[in-house]
Design an enzyme around this catalytic site. Sequence first.
Site, PDB file in Angstrom:
ATOM      1  CE  LYS A 207      -4.423  -1.795   1.273  1.00  4.69           C
ATOM      2  NZ  LYS A 207      -5.570  -1.818   2.190  1.00  4.69           N
TER       3      LYS A 207
ATOM      4  NE  ARG B  27      -7.886  -8.715   0.320  1.00  2.00           N
ATOM      5  CZ  ARG B  27      -7.611  -7.856  -0.640  1.00  2.00           C
ATOM      6  NH1 ARG B  27      -6.702  -6.889  -0.440  1.00  2.00           N
ATOM      7  NH2 ARG B  27      -8.238  -7.920  -1.801  1.00  2.00           N
TER       8      ARG B  27
END
Length: 282
Positions: A223, A258
Amino acid sequence: MKLFLRNKFIDLDDPLVMGILNITPDSFSDGGSFLDVDAALEQAGLMIKSGAEIIDVGGESTRPGAHKIDIDEEIDRILPVIKEIKAKFDVLVSVDTSKERVAKVAVLEGGADIVNDISALSFSLNMAETIANLSVPVVLMHIKGTPVNMQNNPGYINVIEEIKEYFNERIDFAVSKGIKREKIIIDPGIGFGKRVEDNIEILKNLDQFLEFELPILVGLSRKSFLGKISREEDPGKREAETITANIISILKGASILRVHNVENCVKSIKILKEFNNFPHFS
C-alpha cells in the site's frame, strides 16, 4: 482465537495467509494481470502451493478513486474463477464484495466460504440478512467514505477510538440481523480513508482491537503509505515494506494477513515462529 467455519471452529493461533486474486483491470498493484480465467487459476495454484490458506477473489477494484461496476459484470468476472478454484483445489475462498447479490451467487453457485465486505455491511441494503442466511463468516472492515472519495482529505480526532466505535456499532448490527458473532472477522481498513499517520497509528495499536475477541484481518500489502515511508513509488517493489509491516501486525495480534506475495509472507511467518515468544505461537 477461533473462527466458526464449515460447521466447525478453526484454530487461528497460527496466522492464516490470504492470497489476493484481483479479477479486475484497474487494481492498484496487479490490475489486468488475471482477467483471464486460466491466468487467474494459475495464480491461485501458485499461491496455494506457496502456503495460502485462503484465496480472496475480487471483481471490483477498491483502490482510491475507483468507481462501482455493474453487478452482472462483477459476477461474470468472479464466478467462473471461484468455481474453478473450488473444483481444483482444497482451499478456502473468500469473495471480496460489498454487493449482496454478488455475495449470494459467489457462495451458492461458486462455493465461496467467506464474504469480505469493505463496507462492513453498509453499502448494500440487505447484505447483513444475506450473510446471515448464507451462514458464512464475514469480514467487517472499517472505511471512511467510499473508494471514490475516501482519500479526499480524511481526518480523525482519535483514529483508534473512532474505529473501535465503528466496530462496536457494526458488530452489534451484524448480530442483530442474525450473523453469529463467532463468524465475524474485523479489519481496521488500513489505507481506506486513512492518512499515512493514521495507518501508522493503527499498526502501532493493532492490539487494542483484541478487546473484541474476534479474529483481526490486516490488509496492507504494497500500500501507498508504505511507499511514502520508504520512498518507493512502485507498488510491486514494496515487498520488504510489506513483510516488515506484516510481522508487526502478527506481533500485535493479527490472525489473517491479506497479501499479494504469499511465498514471502509464509517464509517470514516461519522465521518468526521459530522465536516462539509471542501470543500466536506460545
